[in-house]
Design a protein around this motif. Structure first.
Motif, PDB file in Angstrom:
ATOM      1  N   ILE A 125       0.829  -1.210   0.000  1.00 44.57           N
ATOM      2  CA  ILE A 125       0.000   0.000   0.000  1.00 44.57           C
ATOM      3  C   ILE A 125       0.860   1.255   0.000  1.00 44.57           C
ATOM      4  N   ILE A 126       1.940   1.247   0.793  1.00 40.62           N
ATOM      5  CA  ILE A 126       2.735   2.469   0.989  1.00 40.62           C
ATOM      6  C   ILE A 126       3.948   2.555   0.068  1.00 40.62           C
ATOM      7  N   GLU A 127       4.150   1.560  -0.781  1.00 41.94           N
ATOM      8  CA  GLU A 127       5.324   1.547  -1.648  1.00 41.94           C
ATOM      9  C   GLU A 127       5.359   2.790  -2.543  1.00 41.94           C
ATOM     10  N   GLY A 128       6.472   3.504  -2.529  1.00 39.97           N
ATOM     11  CA  GLY A 128       6.642   4.675  -3.378  1.00 39.97           C
ATOM     12  C   GLY A 128       5.875   5.901  -2.944  1.00 39.97           C
ATOM     13  N   CYS A 129       5.350   5.887  -1.716  1.00 38.10           N
ATOM     14  CA  CYS A 129       4.503   6.985  -1.246  1.00 38.10           C
ATOM     15  C   CYS A 129       5.231   7.879  -0.254  1.00 38.10           C
ATOM     16  N   ASP A 130       4.802   9.134  -0.173  1.00 35.25           N
ATOM     17  CA  ASP A 130       5.160  10.007   0.926  1.00 35.25           C
ATOM     18  C   ASP A 130       4.066   9.893   1.984  1.00 35.25           C
ATOM     19  N   PHE A 131       4.310  10.489   3.173  1.00 28.64           N
ATOM     20  CA  PHE A 131       3.399  10.279   4.295  1.00 28.64           C
ATOM     21  C   PHE A 131       2.961  11.594   4.926  1.00 28.64           C
ATOM     22  N   ALA A 132       1.754  11.571   5.473  1.00 27.23           N
ATOM     23  CA  ALA A 132       1.246  12.717   6.226  1.00 27.23           C
ATOM     24  C   ALA A 132       0.396  12.205   7.376  1.00 27.23           C
ATOM     25  N   GLY A 133       0.446  12.925   8.482  1.00 22.60           N
ATOM     26  CA  GLY A 133      -0.343  12.542   9.646  1.00 22.60           C
ATOM     27  C   GLY A 133      -0.380  13.663  10.660  1.00 22.60           C
ATOM     28  N   TYR A 134      -1.025  13.391  11.774  1.00 24.68           N
ATOM     29  CA  TYR A 134      -1.132  14.375  12.857  1.00 24.68           C
ATOM     30  C   TYR A 134      -0.305  13.871  14.026  1.00 24.68           C
ATOM     31  N   ASN A 135       0.764  14.584  14.356  1.00 22.02           N
ATOM     32  CA  ASN A 135       1.763  14.146  15.335  1.00 22.02           C
ATOM     33  C   ASN A 135       2.477  12.888  14.853  1.00 22.02           C
TER      34      ASN A 135
ATOM     35  N   VAL B  91       2.456  19.830  13.417  1.00 18.78           N
ATOM     36  CA  VAL B  91       3.541  20.801  13.495  1.00 18.78           C
ATOM     37  C   VAL B  91       3.156  22.084  12.765  1.00 18.78           C
ATOM     38  N   ILE B  92       2.564  21.932  11.578  1.00 15.10           N
ATOM     39  CA  ILE B  92       2.109  23.109  10.840  1.00 15.10           C
ATOM     40  C   ILE B  92       1.083  23.879  11.670  1.00 15.10           C
ATOM     41  N   PHE B  93       0.148  23.155  12.254  1.00 17.96           N
ATOM     42  CA  PHE B  93      -0.903  23.777  13.055  1.00 17.96           C
ATOM     43  C   PHE B  93      -0.325  24.489  14.268  1.00 17.96           C
ATOM     44  N   HIS B  94       0.588  23.826  14.971  1.00 17.84           N
ATOM     45  CA  HIS B  94       1.162  24.423  16.172  1.00 17.84           C
ATOM     46  C   HIS B  94       2.027  25.642  15.840  1.00 17.84           C
ATOM     47  N   LYS B  95       2.702  25.593  14.708  1.00 17.82           N
ATOM     48  CA  LYS B  95       3.495  26.754  14.312  1.00 17.82           C
ATOM     49  C   LYS B  95       2.606  27.932  13.946  1.00 17.82           C
ATOM     50  N   LYS B  96       1.407  27.614  13.459  1.00 17.29           N
ATOM     51  CA  LYS B  96       0.504  28.669  13.014  1.00 17.29           C
ATOM     52  C   LYS B  96      -0.521  29.074  14.073  1.00 17.29           C
ATOM     53  N   GLU B  97      -1.045  28.103  14.843  1.00 16.41           N
ATOM     54  CA  GLU B  97      -2.179  28.408  15.709  1.00 16.41           C
ATOM     55  C   GLU B  97      -2.090  27.897  17.144  1.00 16.41           C
ATOM     56  N   GLN B  98      -1.283  26.890  17.437  1.00 15.60           N
ATOM     57  CA  GLN B  98      -1.154  26.338  18.797  1.00 15.60           C
ATOM     58  C   GLN B  98      -2.452  25.732  19.312  1.00 15.60           C
ATOM     59  N   ARG B  99      -2.953  24.663  18.677  1.00 19.45           N
ATOM     60  CA  ARG B  99      -4.208  24.028  19.103  1.00 19.45           C
ATOM     61  C   ARG B  99      -4.099  22.496  19.096  1.00 19.45           C
ATOM     62  N   THR B 100      -5.260  21.801  19.133  1.00 21.02           N
ATOM     63  CA  THR B 100      -5.332  20.338  19.093  1.00 21.02           C
ATOM     64  C   THR B 100      -6.037  19.897  17.807  1.00 21.02           C
ATOM     65  N   LEU B 101      -6.121  18.572  17.573  1.00 20.39           N
ATOM     66  CA  LEU B 101      -6.730  18.080  16.339  1.00 20.39           C
ATOM     67  C   LEU B 101      -8.185  18.521  16.216  1.00 20.39           C
ATOM     68  N   GLY B 102      -8.959  18.357  17.285  1.00 16.99           N
ATOM     69  CA  GLY B 102     -10.363  18.762  17.235  1.00 16.99           C
ATOM     70  C   GLY B 102     -10.508  20.250  16.975  1.00 16.99           C
ATOM     71  N   ALA B 103      -9.668  21.047  17.649  1.00 12.27           N
ATOM     72  CA  ALA B 103      -9.705  22.492  17.443  1.00 12.27           C
ATOM     73  C   ALA B 103      -9.237  22.856  16.039  1.00 12.27           C
ATOM     74  N   ALA B 104      -8.248  22.129  15.549  1.00 17.02           N
ATOM     75  CA  ALA B 104      -7.753  22.378  14.193  1.00 17.02           C
ATOM     76  C   ALA B 104      -8.863  22.116  13.169  1.00 17.02           C
ATOM     77  N   TYR B 105      -9.592  21.043  13.365  1.00 27.71           N
ATOM     78  CA  TYR B 105     -10.678  20.690  12.445  1.00 27.71           C
ATOM     79  C   TYR B 105     -11.758  21.763  12.464  1.00 27.71           C
ATOM     80  N   LYS B 106     -12.071  22.249  13.656  1.00 25.98           N
ATOM     81  CA  LYS B 106     -13.070  23.303  13.794  1.00 25.98           C
ATOM     82  C   LYS B 106     -12.562  24.602  13.192  1.00 25.98           C
TER      83      LYS B 106
ATOM     84  N   THR C 289      -7.454  14.776   9.182  1.00 30.43           N
ATOM     85  CA  THR C 289      -6.102  15.264   8.931  1.00 30.43           C
ATOM     86  C   THR C 289      -5.916  15.672   7.469  1.00 30.43           C
ATOM     87  N   TYR C 290      -6.464  14.870   6.564  1.00 26.67           N
ATOM     88  CA  TYR C 290      -6.396  15.189   5.132  1.00 26.67           C
ATOM     89  C   TYR C 290      -7.125  16.496   4.835  1.00 26.67           C
ATOM     90  N   GLU C 291      -8.314  16.641   5.386  1.00 30.52           N
ATOM     91  CA  GLU C 291      -9.098  17.853   5.143  1.00 30.52           C
ATOM     92  C   GLU C 291      -8.399  19.085   5.721  1.00 30.52           C
TER      93      GLU C 291
END
Length: 256
Positions: A84-94, A126-141, A161-163
């Motif tokens: 599934i992950i062969e040749g892919c880059d990765f993204a996630g939250y923390n 990391v992007i969120f914390h550098k920009k806003e300093q929040r949590t996943l739920g707060a980031a989504y909101k 996370t994708y959205e």
């Protein structure tokens, strides 16, 4: 915003038995694979961790021993995941501090050595914390104006996370729509191992990033205190950290 991708980008989230990368195991994982043309492919897999799931962990993600007793072990699905992950880059939250290191550990435990270091990693937290300093739920909101329902299920967290990343690119004009640049922006250190126990200094040399030898060259420490290698190899450090440490030790021996 459509992501500008050179390679497929895998958003993923892990539910686990705990937060210790060296000893804890995966109980559920979701992959959301985004192709350069915008097509999507997702899959959620329950995993038998082969160890009891602590009640404290079950209270967070809702997965109990009986829910995974008939699920495959990671070793039984490792080839599927690798494909599934062969040749892919990765993204996630923390993901840089937890999900990537733990995924690498599970591969090593299953005797499948995939060089994830060749891939790019984008950590939305990391992007969120550098920009806003929040949590996943707060980031989504904040970014998507939605409430995060079914939080702490891998599927909901992965989709959110994708959205969020797409919304961040819309929100910040200075944030590049480029995975190489996002990977650099969402990294705190230049890690030699995934958990960051060993990092690269400004000269590209490996240094310890913890303990009494923090900031000192690994080569120098192994020469002046050979027992430190044995202490780490026998300690509860991640397998990937031990692999990198051994590679440095062998390289130093051959260069003498």
């Amino acid at each position: 915003m459509l992501l500008k991708l050179k390679n497929p980008l895998v958003f993923f989230d892990l539910e686990t038995t705990g937060i210790d990368v060296a000893v804890d195991r995966i109980v559920e994982l979701t992959f959301l694979k985004i192709y350069p043309n915008g097509d999507e492919e997702s899959r959620t897999i329950r995993v038998n961790p082969t160890v009891p799931i602590p009640p404290a962990a079950s209270m967070i993600h809702g997965i109990r021993d009986e829910d995974v007793k008939d699920a495959p072990t990671f070793s039984e699905i490792v080839r599927t995941i690798a494909k599934i992950i062969e040749g892919c880059d990765f993204a996630g939250y923390n993901s840089n501090k937890f999900d990537i290191p733990l995924l690498a550990e599970e591969f090593l435990r299953a005797d499948v050595d995939i060089d994830l270091k060749k891939r790019k990693f984008v950590d939305i937290q990391v992007i969120f914390h550098k920009k806003e300093q929040r949590t996943l739920g707060a980031a989504y909101k904040f970014y998507c104006d939605k409430e995060l329902k079914n939080a702490h299920t891998s599927e909901a967290d992965t989709r959110a996370t994708y959205e969020i990343l797409k919304a961040q690119l819309d929100h910040y004009s200075d944030l590049p729509n480029d995975i190489d640049e996002l990977s650099k922006y969402s990294s705190h250190n230049r890690n030699a191992d995934f958990l960051g126990r060993i990092v690269f200094n400004e000269d590209g040399q490996e240094v310890f990033n913890f303990g009494k030898y923090r900031g000192q060259l690994v080569d120098d420490v192994l020469k002046k205190d050979p027992s430190y290698y044995g202490w780490m190899m026998n300690g509860q450090f991640p397998l990937h950290t031990k692999k990198i440490l051994t590679a440095i030790k062998l390289r130093s021996a051959f260069n003498q």
